[in-house]
Design a protein around this motif. Structure first.
Motif, short mmCIF file in Angstrom:
data_model
loop_
_atom_site.label_atom_id
_atom_site.label_comp_id
_atom_site.label_asym_id
_atom_site.label_seq_id
_atom_site.Cartn_x
_atom_site.Cartn_y
_atom_site.Cartn_z
N PRO A 30 0.83 -1.21 0.00
CA PRO A 30 0.00 0.00 0.00
C PRO A 30 0.85 1.26 0.00
CG PRO A 30 0.09 -0.94 2.19
CD PRO A 30 0.79 -1.92 1.30
N SER A 31 0.25 2.39 -0.26
CA SER A 31 0.98 3.65 -0.24
C SER A 31 1.46 3.96 1.17
CB SER A 31 0.09 4.79 -0.75
OG SER A 31 -1.06 4.93 0.06
N GLY A 32 2.54 4.70 1.27
CA GLY A 32 3.07 5.06 2.57
C GLY A 32 4.58 5.18 2.56
N LEU A 33 5.15 5.40 3.75
CA LEU A 33 6.58 5.56 3.90
C LEU A 33 7.23 4.22 4.20
CD1 LEU A 33 8.99 7.56 4.13
CD2 LEU A 33 8.48 7.69 6.59
N TYR A 34 8.35 3.93 3.52
CA TYR A 34 9.06 2.67 3.70
C TYR A 34 10.55 2.95 3.92
CZ TYR A 34 4.83 0.35 2.17
OH TYR A 34 3.53 -0.10 2.09
N PHE A 35 11.24 2.01 4.55
CA PHE A 35 12.66 2.14 4.83
C PHE A 35 13.38 0.96 4.19
CE2 PHE A 35 10.32 4.30 8.10
CZ PHE A 35 11.00 5.51 8.25
N LEU A 36 14.45 1.24 3.45
CA LEU A 36 15.22 0.23 2.74
C LEU A 36 16.56 0.03 3.42
CD1 LEU A 36 13.03 1.17 0.73
CD2 LEU A 36 14.68 0.83 -1.11
N LEU A 52 20.06 -1.87 2.88
CA LEU A 52 20.90 -2.57 1.91
C LEU A 52 22.16 -3.05 2.63
CD1 LEU A 52 21.18 -3.37 -1.06
CD2 LEU A 52 22.43 -1.24 -1.44
N ILE A 53 22.34 -4.38 2.62
CA ILE A 53 23.44 -5.00 3.38
C ILE A 53 24.26 -5.88 2.46
CG2 ILE A 53 24.00 -6.55 5.29
CD1 ILE A 53 21.34 -5.76 6.57
N GLU A 54 25.58 -5.79 2.59
CA GLU A 54 26.48 -6.70 1.90
C GLU A 54 27.46 -7.26 2.90
OE1 GLU A 54 28.96 -6.58 -2.21
OE2 GLU A 54 29.79 -5.35 -0.58
N GLY A 55 27.46 -8.59 3.04
CA GLY A 55 28.36 -9.21 4.00
C GLY A 55 28.08 -8.74 5.41
N ASP A 56 29.04 -8.08 6.04
CA ASP A 56 28.87 -7.62 7.41
C ASP A 56 28.75 -6.10 7.49
OD1 ASP A 56 31.41 -6.94 6.67
OD2 ASP A 56 32.41 -7.72 8.47
N GLU A 57 28.29 -5.48 6.41
CA GLU A 57 28.25 -4.02 6.39
C GLU A 57 26.91 -3.51 5.86
OE1 GLU A 57 31.11 -0.29 4.98
OE2 GLU A 57 31.44 -2.31 4.18
N ILE A 58 26.30 -2.59 6.61
CA ILE A 58 25.11 -1.89 6.15
C ILE A 58 25.54 -0.71 5.29
CG2 ILE A 58 23.08 -0.56 6.84
CD1 ILE A 58 23.07 -2.03 9.46
N TYR A 59 25.07 -0.67 4.04
CA TYR A 59 25.46 0.43 3.16
C TYR A 59 24.49 1.60 3.21
CZ TYR A 59 29.53 -1.75 1.25
OH TYR A 59 30.79 -2.28 1.14
N THR A 60 23.25 1.32 3.54
CA THR A 60 22.32 2.44 3.65
C THR A 60 21.03 2.01 4.31
OG1 THR A 60 21.22 4.24 2.45
CG2 THR A 60 21.14 2.06 1.45
N THR A 61 20.38 2.96 4.96
CA THR A 61 18.98 2.82 5.35
C THR A 61 18.28 3.98 4.67
OG1 THR A 61 19.54 1.82 7.48
CG2 THR A 61 17.35 2.77 7.25
N TYR A 62 17.53 3.67 3.64
CA TYR A 62 17.03 4.68 2.70
C TYR A 62 15.52 4.82 2.85
CZ TYR A 62 17.37 7.36 -1.64
OH TYR A 62 17.36 8.36 -2.59
N LYS A 63 15.02 6.06 2.85
CA LYS A 63 13.58 6.31 2.93
C LYS A 63 12.99 6.31 1.51
CE LYS A 63 13.67 9.08 7.16
NZ LYS A 63 13.37 10.41 7.76
N LEU A 64 11.81 5.68 1.39
CA LEU A 64 11.14 5.57 0.10
C LEU A 64 9.65 5.83 0.30
CD1 LEU A 64 11.99 4.74 -2.82
CD2 LEU A 64 11.16 2.46 -2.25
N LEU A 65 9.06 6.64 -0.56
CA LEU A 65 7.64 6.98 -0.44
C LEU A 65 6.89 6.38 -1.61
CD1 LEU A 65 5.47 8.55 1.14
CD2 LEU A 65 5.93 10.52 -0.36
N ILE A 66 5.84 5.57 -1.30
CA ILE A 66 4.97 4.97 -2.32
C ILE A 66 3.66 5.73 -2.35
CG2 ILE A 66 3.70 2.89 -3.00
CD1 ILE A 66 5.88 1.21 -1.82
N THR A 67 3.26 6.14 -3.54
CA THR A 67 2.01 6.89 -3.71
C THR A 67 1.08 6.13 -4.65
OG1 THR A 67 2.81 8.14 -5.63
CG2 THR A 67 3.28 9.06 -3.45
N ASN A 68 -0.18 6.58 -4.70
CA ASN A 68 -1.17 5.97 -5.58
C ASN A 68 -1.43 6.76 -6.85
OD1 ASN A 68 -1.67 3.72 -3.96
ND2 ASN A 68 -3.13 4.84 -2.68
N ASN A 69 -0.60 7.75 -7.09
CA ASN A 69 -0.76 8.50 -8.36
C ASN A 69 0.59 9.08 -8.78
OD1 ASN A 69 -0.44 10.90 -6.71
ND2 ASN A 69 -2.61 10.67 -6.15
#
Length: 468
Positions: A443-449, A451-468
């Motif tokens: 559904p639409s809303g705010l999400y957090f991504l 991204l991990i490789e091996g033993d390292e977190i490369y990012t915690t990224y904010k993503l917004l999903i909309t319906n239009n």
């Protein structure tokens, strides 16, 4: 088993009140549930029609004659003893996997019904026992998780395969099935099997008790997977027997089971933890359990309990056990109504301390549990210190977005969390500099991504999903 699936997305998801719980504190449960959305066969939609019985009987009689088995048994006494005709497979480790949808109808007067125990767990004219897989019957069927095995040793006298196994109407009653004759001349029929799952053994070949016959399916007059198991003391339909013995069995005095199961078996079939609600689409689509074992600290989760023969007045005691075995939180559910198969959902806020926890549910003296881990994806993982840049375009997104990095990843993992901290999607084995994320059912809303490789977190990224 006549089944009409409702859309079980349970949109009340966002109506639940989220509450913070202290460790070792008694809490109020937030329940949703009731009857699992399956309807059973009835007299208007029988597993096997009278016309089909005539065809089956004719085929079996002809095959027995060709095989020279006309004089097998027939000494007036049946000595065959059955083991349970189902077993789990392919890693299925639920606490159980079945319930009885219908017993044989012992009442010869229509429209009256009566099962072997003088109850009403049957329909008019039903001539066997329906053992139904549950929960997620189509998921279990697709993943070959419940096998049909020979209840007793014998010779295959009929075998039909190749028929469609996800019927949603009653226009095609042709099932996949196997019929076995035993040494005393008795016969057992295994009906509704999954297409192309039948044993390679052919008519005339023998099987031993416990040997694989096929997968529980939904071929023939059925719209949910189950095994219709039927017993004859001879070869014709007028030798019909009930596998069970009981006060209202007028067909045979003795049980055919080596160990007869009780009439009802109140138990928790499965206890599971979910970041979001299970989805049970209409037949013939496969269910999406949405179970998980890894959650963010302090997020909320759905705790499911699935019951067989839930009985009014019984109490289910549930708790989340800390890694050291103490109680993080506990709650109860009292059964107010009896059900053949049912479910209940409790929404709970999870612990904030990393570690492996247990969801435990105790019902009718039996325990069913499922472990889950808090912060399993980040324990011991260091933050990104490489300075690599990561971007997502488009953001906000409607249907999909592409993440790009100036670093080349190898076997990275992208995990998506919603605003409640619940894991809703994961993409594994990411290699290269880009990965495309498709919205699909979110559904639409705010999400957090993450991204991990091996033993390292490369990012915690904010993503917004909309319906239009």
């Amino acid at each position: 088993m006549k089944t009409i699936y409702s859309n079980f997305a349970l949109l009340l998801f966002f109506a639940f009140t989220l509450t913070s719980y202290a460790q070792n504190g008694q809490t109020l449960s937030i329940d949703e549930g009731g009857d699992y959305p399956i309807l059973r066969n009835d007299a208007n939609h029988p597993c096997i029609t009278p016309e089909q019985y005539k065809i089956i009987e004719k085929q079996c009689v002809a095959n027995i004659k060709l095989l020279g088995l006309e004089n097998v048994g027939h000494k007036g006494t049946n000595t065959t003893s059955f083991i349970w005709p189902l077993k789990t497979a392919n890693g299925l480790n639920d606490c159980s996997y079945y319930y009885i949808g219908n017993y044989l109808d012992q009442d010869s007067t229509s429209p009256g019904i009566k099962d072997w125990n003088c109850g009403l767990v049957t329909y008019d004219g039903h001539q066997g026992t329906d053992i139904c897989t549950y929960p997620y019957p189509f998921y279990k069927m697709d993943n070959n998780q419940v096998e049909i095995i020979a209840a007793a040793s014998g010779t295959i006298i009929n075998r039909v395969d190749g028929n469609y196994d996800k019927n949603c109407d009653w226009s095609n009653g042709n099932a996949n099935y196997i019929t076995i004759q035993h040494a005393d001349g008795s016969v057992a029929m295994y009906w509704h099997m999954k297409m192309n799952s039948l044993t390679t053994r052919q008519i005339g070949q023998t099987v031993v008790a416990g040997e694989y016959l096929g997968i529980v399916g939904s071929s023939g007059a059925s719209s949910a997977p189950h095994l219709h198991f039927e017993v004859l003391s001879g070869i014709t339909i007028n030798t019909l027997n009930d596998a069970y013995s009981g006060p209202c069995n007028t067909l045979n005095a003795n049980s055919w089971w080596a160990v007869q199961k009780p009439y009802t078996e109140p138990a928790i079939i499965e206890a599971s933890v979910h970041p979001m609600l299970a989805v049970l689409p209409p037949c013939p689509a496969t269910e999406t359990p949405n179970e998980d074992s890894c959650f963010a600290a302090g997020s909320s989760a759905k705790f499911y309990t699935f019951y067989r023969n839930e009985t009014a007045g019984m109490v289910d005691s549930m708790r989340i056990a800390n890694p050291d075995g103490t109680t993080f939180t506990s709650w109860t559910h009292t059964s107010n109504v009896s059900h053949l198969c049912s479910y209940w959902i409790s929404t709970k806020t999870l612990p904030t301390v990393a570690g492996t926890y247990n969801f435990e549910a105790k019902y009718n003296g039996m325990m069913c549990s499922k472990s889950f881990t808090i912060e399993c994806g980040t324990a011991g993982i260091s933050e990104n210190k490489s300075g690599s840049a990561i971007y997502a375009y488009p953001n906000p997104l409607y249907s999909s977005t592409t993440l790009w990095s100036d670093k080349t990843f190898k076997n990275a993992i992208l995990t998506i969390y919603n605003s409640f901290g619940q894991q809703v999607k994961q993409i594994k084995n990411i290699s290269g500099q880009t990965v495309t994320f498709h919205r699909e059912y979110l559904p639409s809303g705010l999400y957090f991504l993450h991204l991990i490789e091996g033993d390292e977190i490369y990012t915690t990224y904010k993503l917004l999903i909309t319906n239009n």
